[in-house]
Design a protein around this motif. Structure first.
Motif, short mmCIF file in Angstrom:
data_model
loop_
_atom_site.label_atom_id
_atom_site.label_comp_id
_atom_site.label_asym_id
_atom_site.label_seq_id
_atom_site.Cartn_x
_atom_site.Cartn_y
_atom_site.Cartn_z
N LEU A 88 1.21 -1.80 0.51
CA LEU A 88 -0.24 0.04 -0.24
C LEU A 88 1.08 1.56 -0.03
N LEU A 89 2.30 0.67 0.77
CA LEU A 89 3.03 2.37 1.14
C LEU A 89 4.12 2.54 0.27
N PHE A 90 5.08 1.97 1.08
CA PHE A 90 6.53 1.76 1.27
C PHE A 90 6.80 0.99 -0.23
N ASP A 91 6.62 0.36 -0.87
CA ASP A 91 7.64 -0.18 -2.53
C ASP A 91 6.16 1.09 -3.47
N PHE A 92 4.92 1.00 -3.24
CA PHE A 92 4.50 2.11 -3.58
C PHE A 92 4.71 3.58 -3.92
N VAL A 93 5.54 3.82 -3.01
CA VAL A 93 6.13 4.76 -3.26
C VAL A 93 6.99 5.24 -3.93
N GLN A 94 8.48 4.16 -3.16
CA GLN A 94 9.53 3.97 -4.30
C GLN A 94 9.46 3.91 -5.71
N ASN A 95 7.64 2.97 -6.15
CA ASN A 95 8.17 2.98 -7.80
C ASN A 95 6.70 3.67 -8.28
N LEU A 96 6.62 5.08 -7.56
CA LEU A 96 5.58 6.26 -7.86
C LEU A 96 6.49 6.66 -9.75
N SER A 97 6.26 6.69 -10.41
CA SER A 97 5.89 8.03 -11.65
C SER A 97 6.55 8.61 -11.38
#
Length: 259
Positions: A88-97
């Motif tokens: 939901l958050l940590f990997d999600f943020v890292q991989n945002l464009s």
């Protein structure tokens, strides 16, 4: 009604503020879900070129997770808690464009430091203090701390920080390479805005490919050089590339559309 997250857009920059100052902006399940929605909405907004995330008040960015929510968990529930947080958050943020800057105001502990490390880079206020104190609770960092901290500051320093559970100040974080800049607290958001304004002049398409390529170099089993080659080639098929090269040859500033 008090919202856990505040999101404000201005001039191509979306600022997401964690709004739990009486709890030192601690991350509970509800806040993680709200952060996910806020980041997702900003990333999908074509007008948003840069995201800044910070904490409400002068004391804390995020002073950790809400321990009361998981104190009674068994090992299966603990593993699910970690996996869901990554998703939901940590990997999600890292991989945002869309580029994400962490404006670290005050304490960034446990899940708070893990959120800051998931961002693409970090700027800290002079009063910032950072650490991963999880071992003092009988657990390890579970939101990427054992992976991202060594990547950012090296294995030895990461081992020491995690094993001691101690905090470092902003100047130490700067010397370690954990943060890019340290500024006075009342200048923190202005300083981040200045960086964001430099970023947003460039091609969103190219920046998105750069994020993917850089992240690929830190993934096991992924060839970062091949990812770079593919991303480089993809850029040639974009309107941003045509605009950027044409503007350069015409000796004018480019007007990128992110297409």
């Amino acid at each position: 009604m008090i919202f856990n997250i505040l999101s404000e857009f201005q001039d191509g920059i979306t600022t997401i503020t964690i709004n739990r100052p009486t709890k030192l902006n601690a991350l509970n399940k509800a806040t993680i879900k709200e952060l996910h929605r806020a980041f997702k909405a900003a990333d999908e907004d074509n007008e948003t070129r840069v995201i800044i995330v910070t904490g409400k008040g002068e004391k804390a960015f995020v002073a950790g997770a809400d321990i009361s929510e998981f104190a009674g968990f068994d090992k299966e529930k603990g593993a699910k808690l970690s996996a869901k947080g990554h998703e939901l958050l940590f990997d999600f943020v890292q991989n945002l464009s869309t580029p994400v800057i962490a404006a670290v105001n005050g304490f960034a502990l446990g899940g708070g430091l893990e959120l800051a490390m998931a961002c693409h880079f970090r700027v800290a206020s002079e009063n910032a203090k950072m650490g991963l104190p999880e071992v003092s609770l009988g657990v390890i960092p579970g939101y990427g701390g054992t992976q991202r901290l060594p990547q950012l500051i090296g294995k030895g320093r990461a081992m020491e920080m995690i094993m001691t559970g101690g905090m470092i100040n902003a100047e130490q974080a700067l010397s370690y390479g954990l943060v890019n800049h340290v500024v006075a607290q009342d200048e923190l958001l202005t300083f981040c805005d200045d960086i964001a304004n430099k970023i947003k002049k460039n091609s969103p398409k190219a920046i998105a490919e750069a994020v993917k390529s850089i992240n690929a170099g830190f993934k096991t089993g992924v060839n970062g050089f091949k990812k770079e080659i593919k991303g480089f080639g993809k850029c040639f098929g974009t309107e941003d590339f045509k605009e950027g090269t044409t503007a350069f040859l015409e000796k004018r500033k480019a007007n990128f559309t992110g297409k």
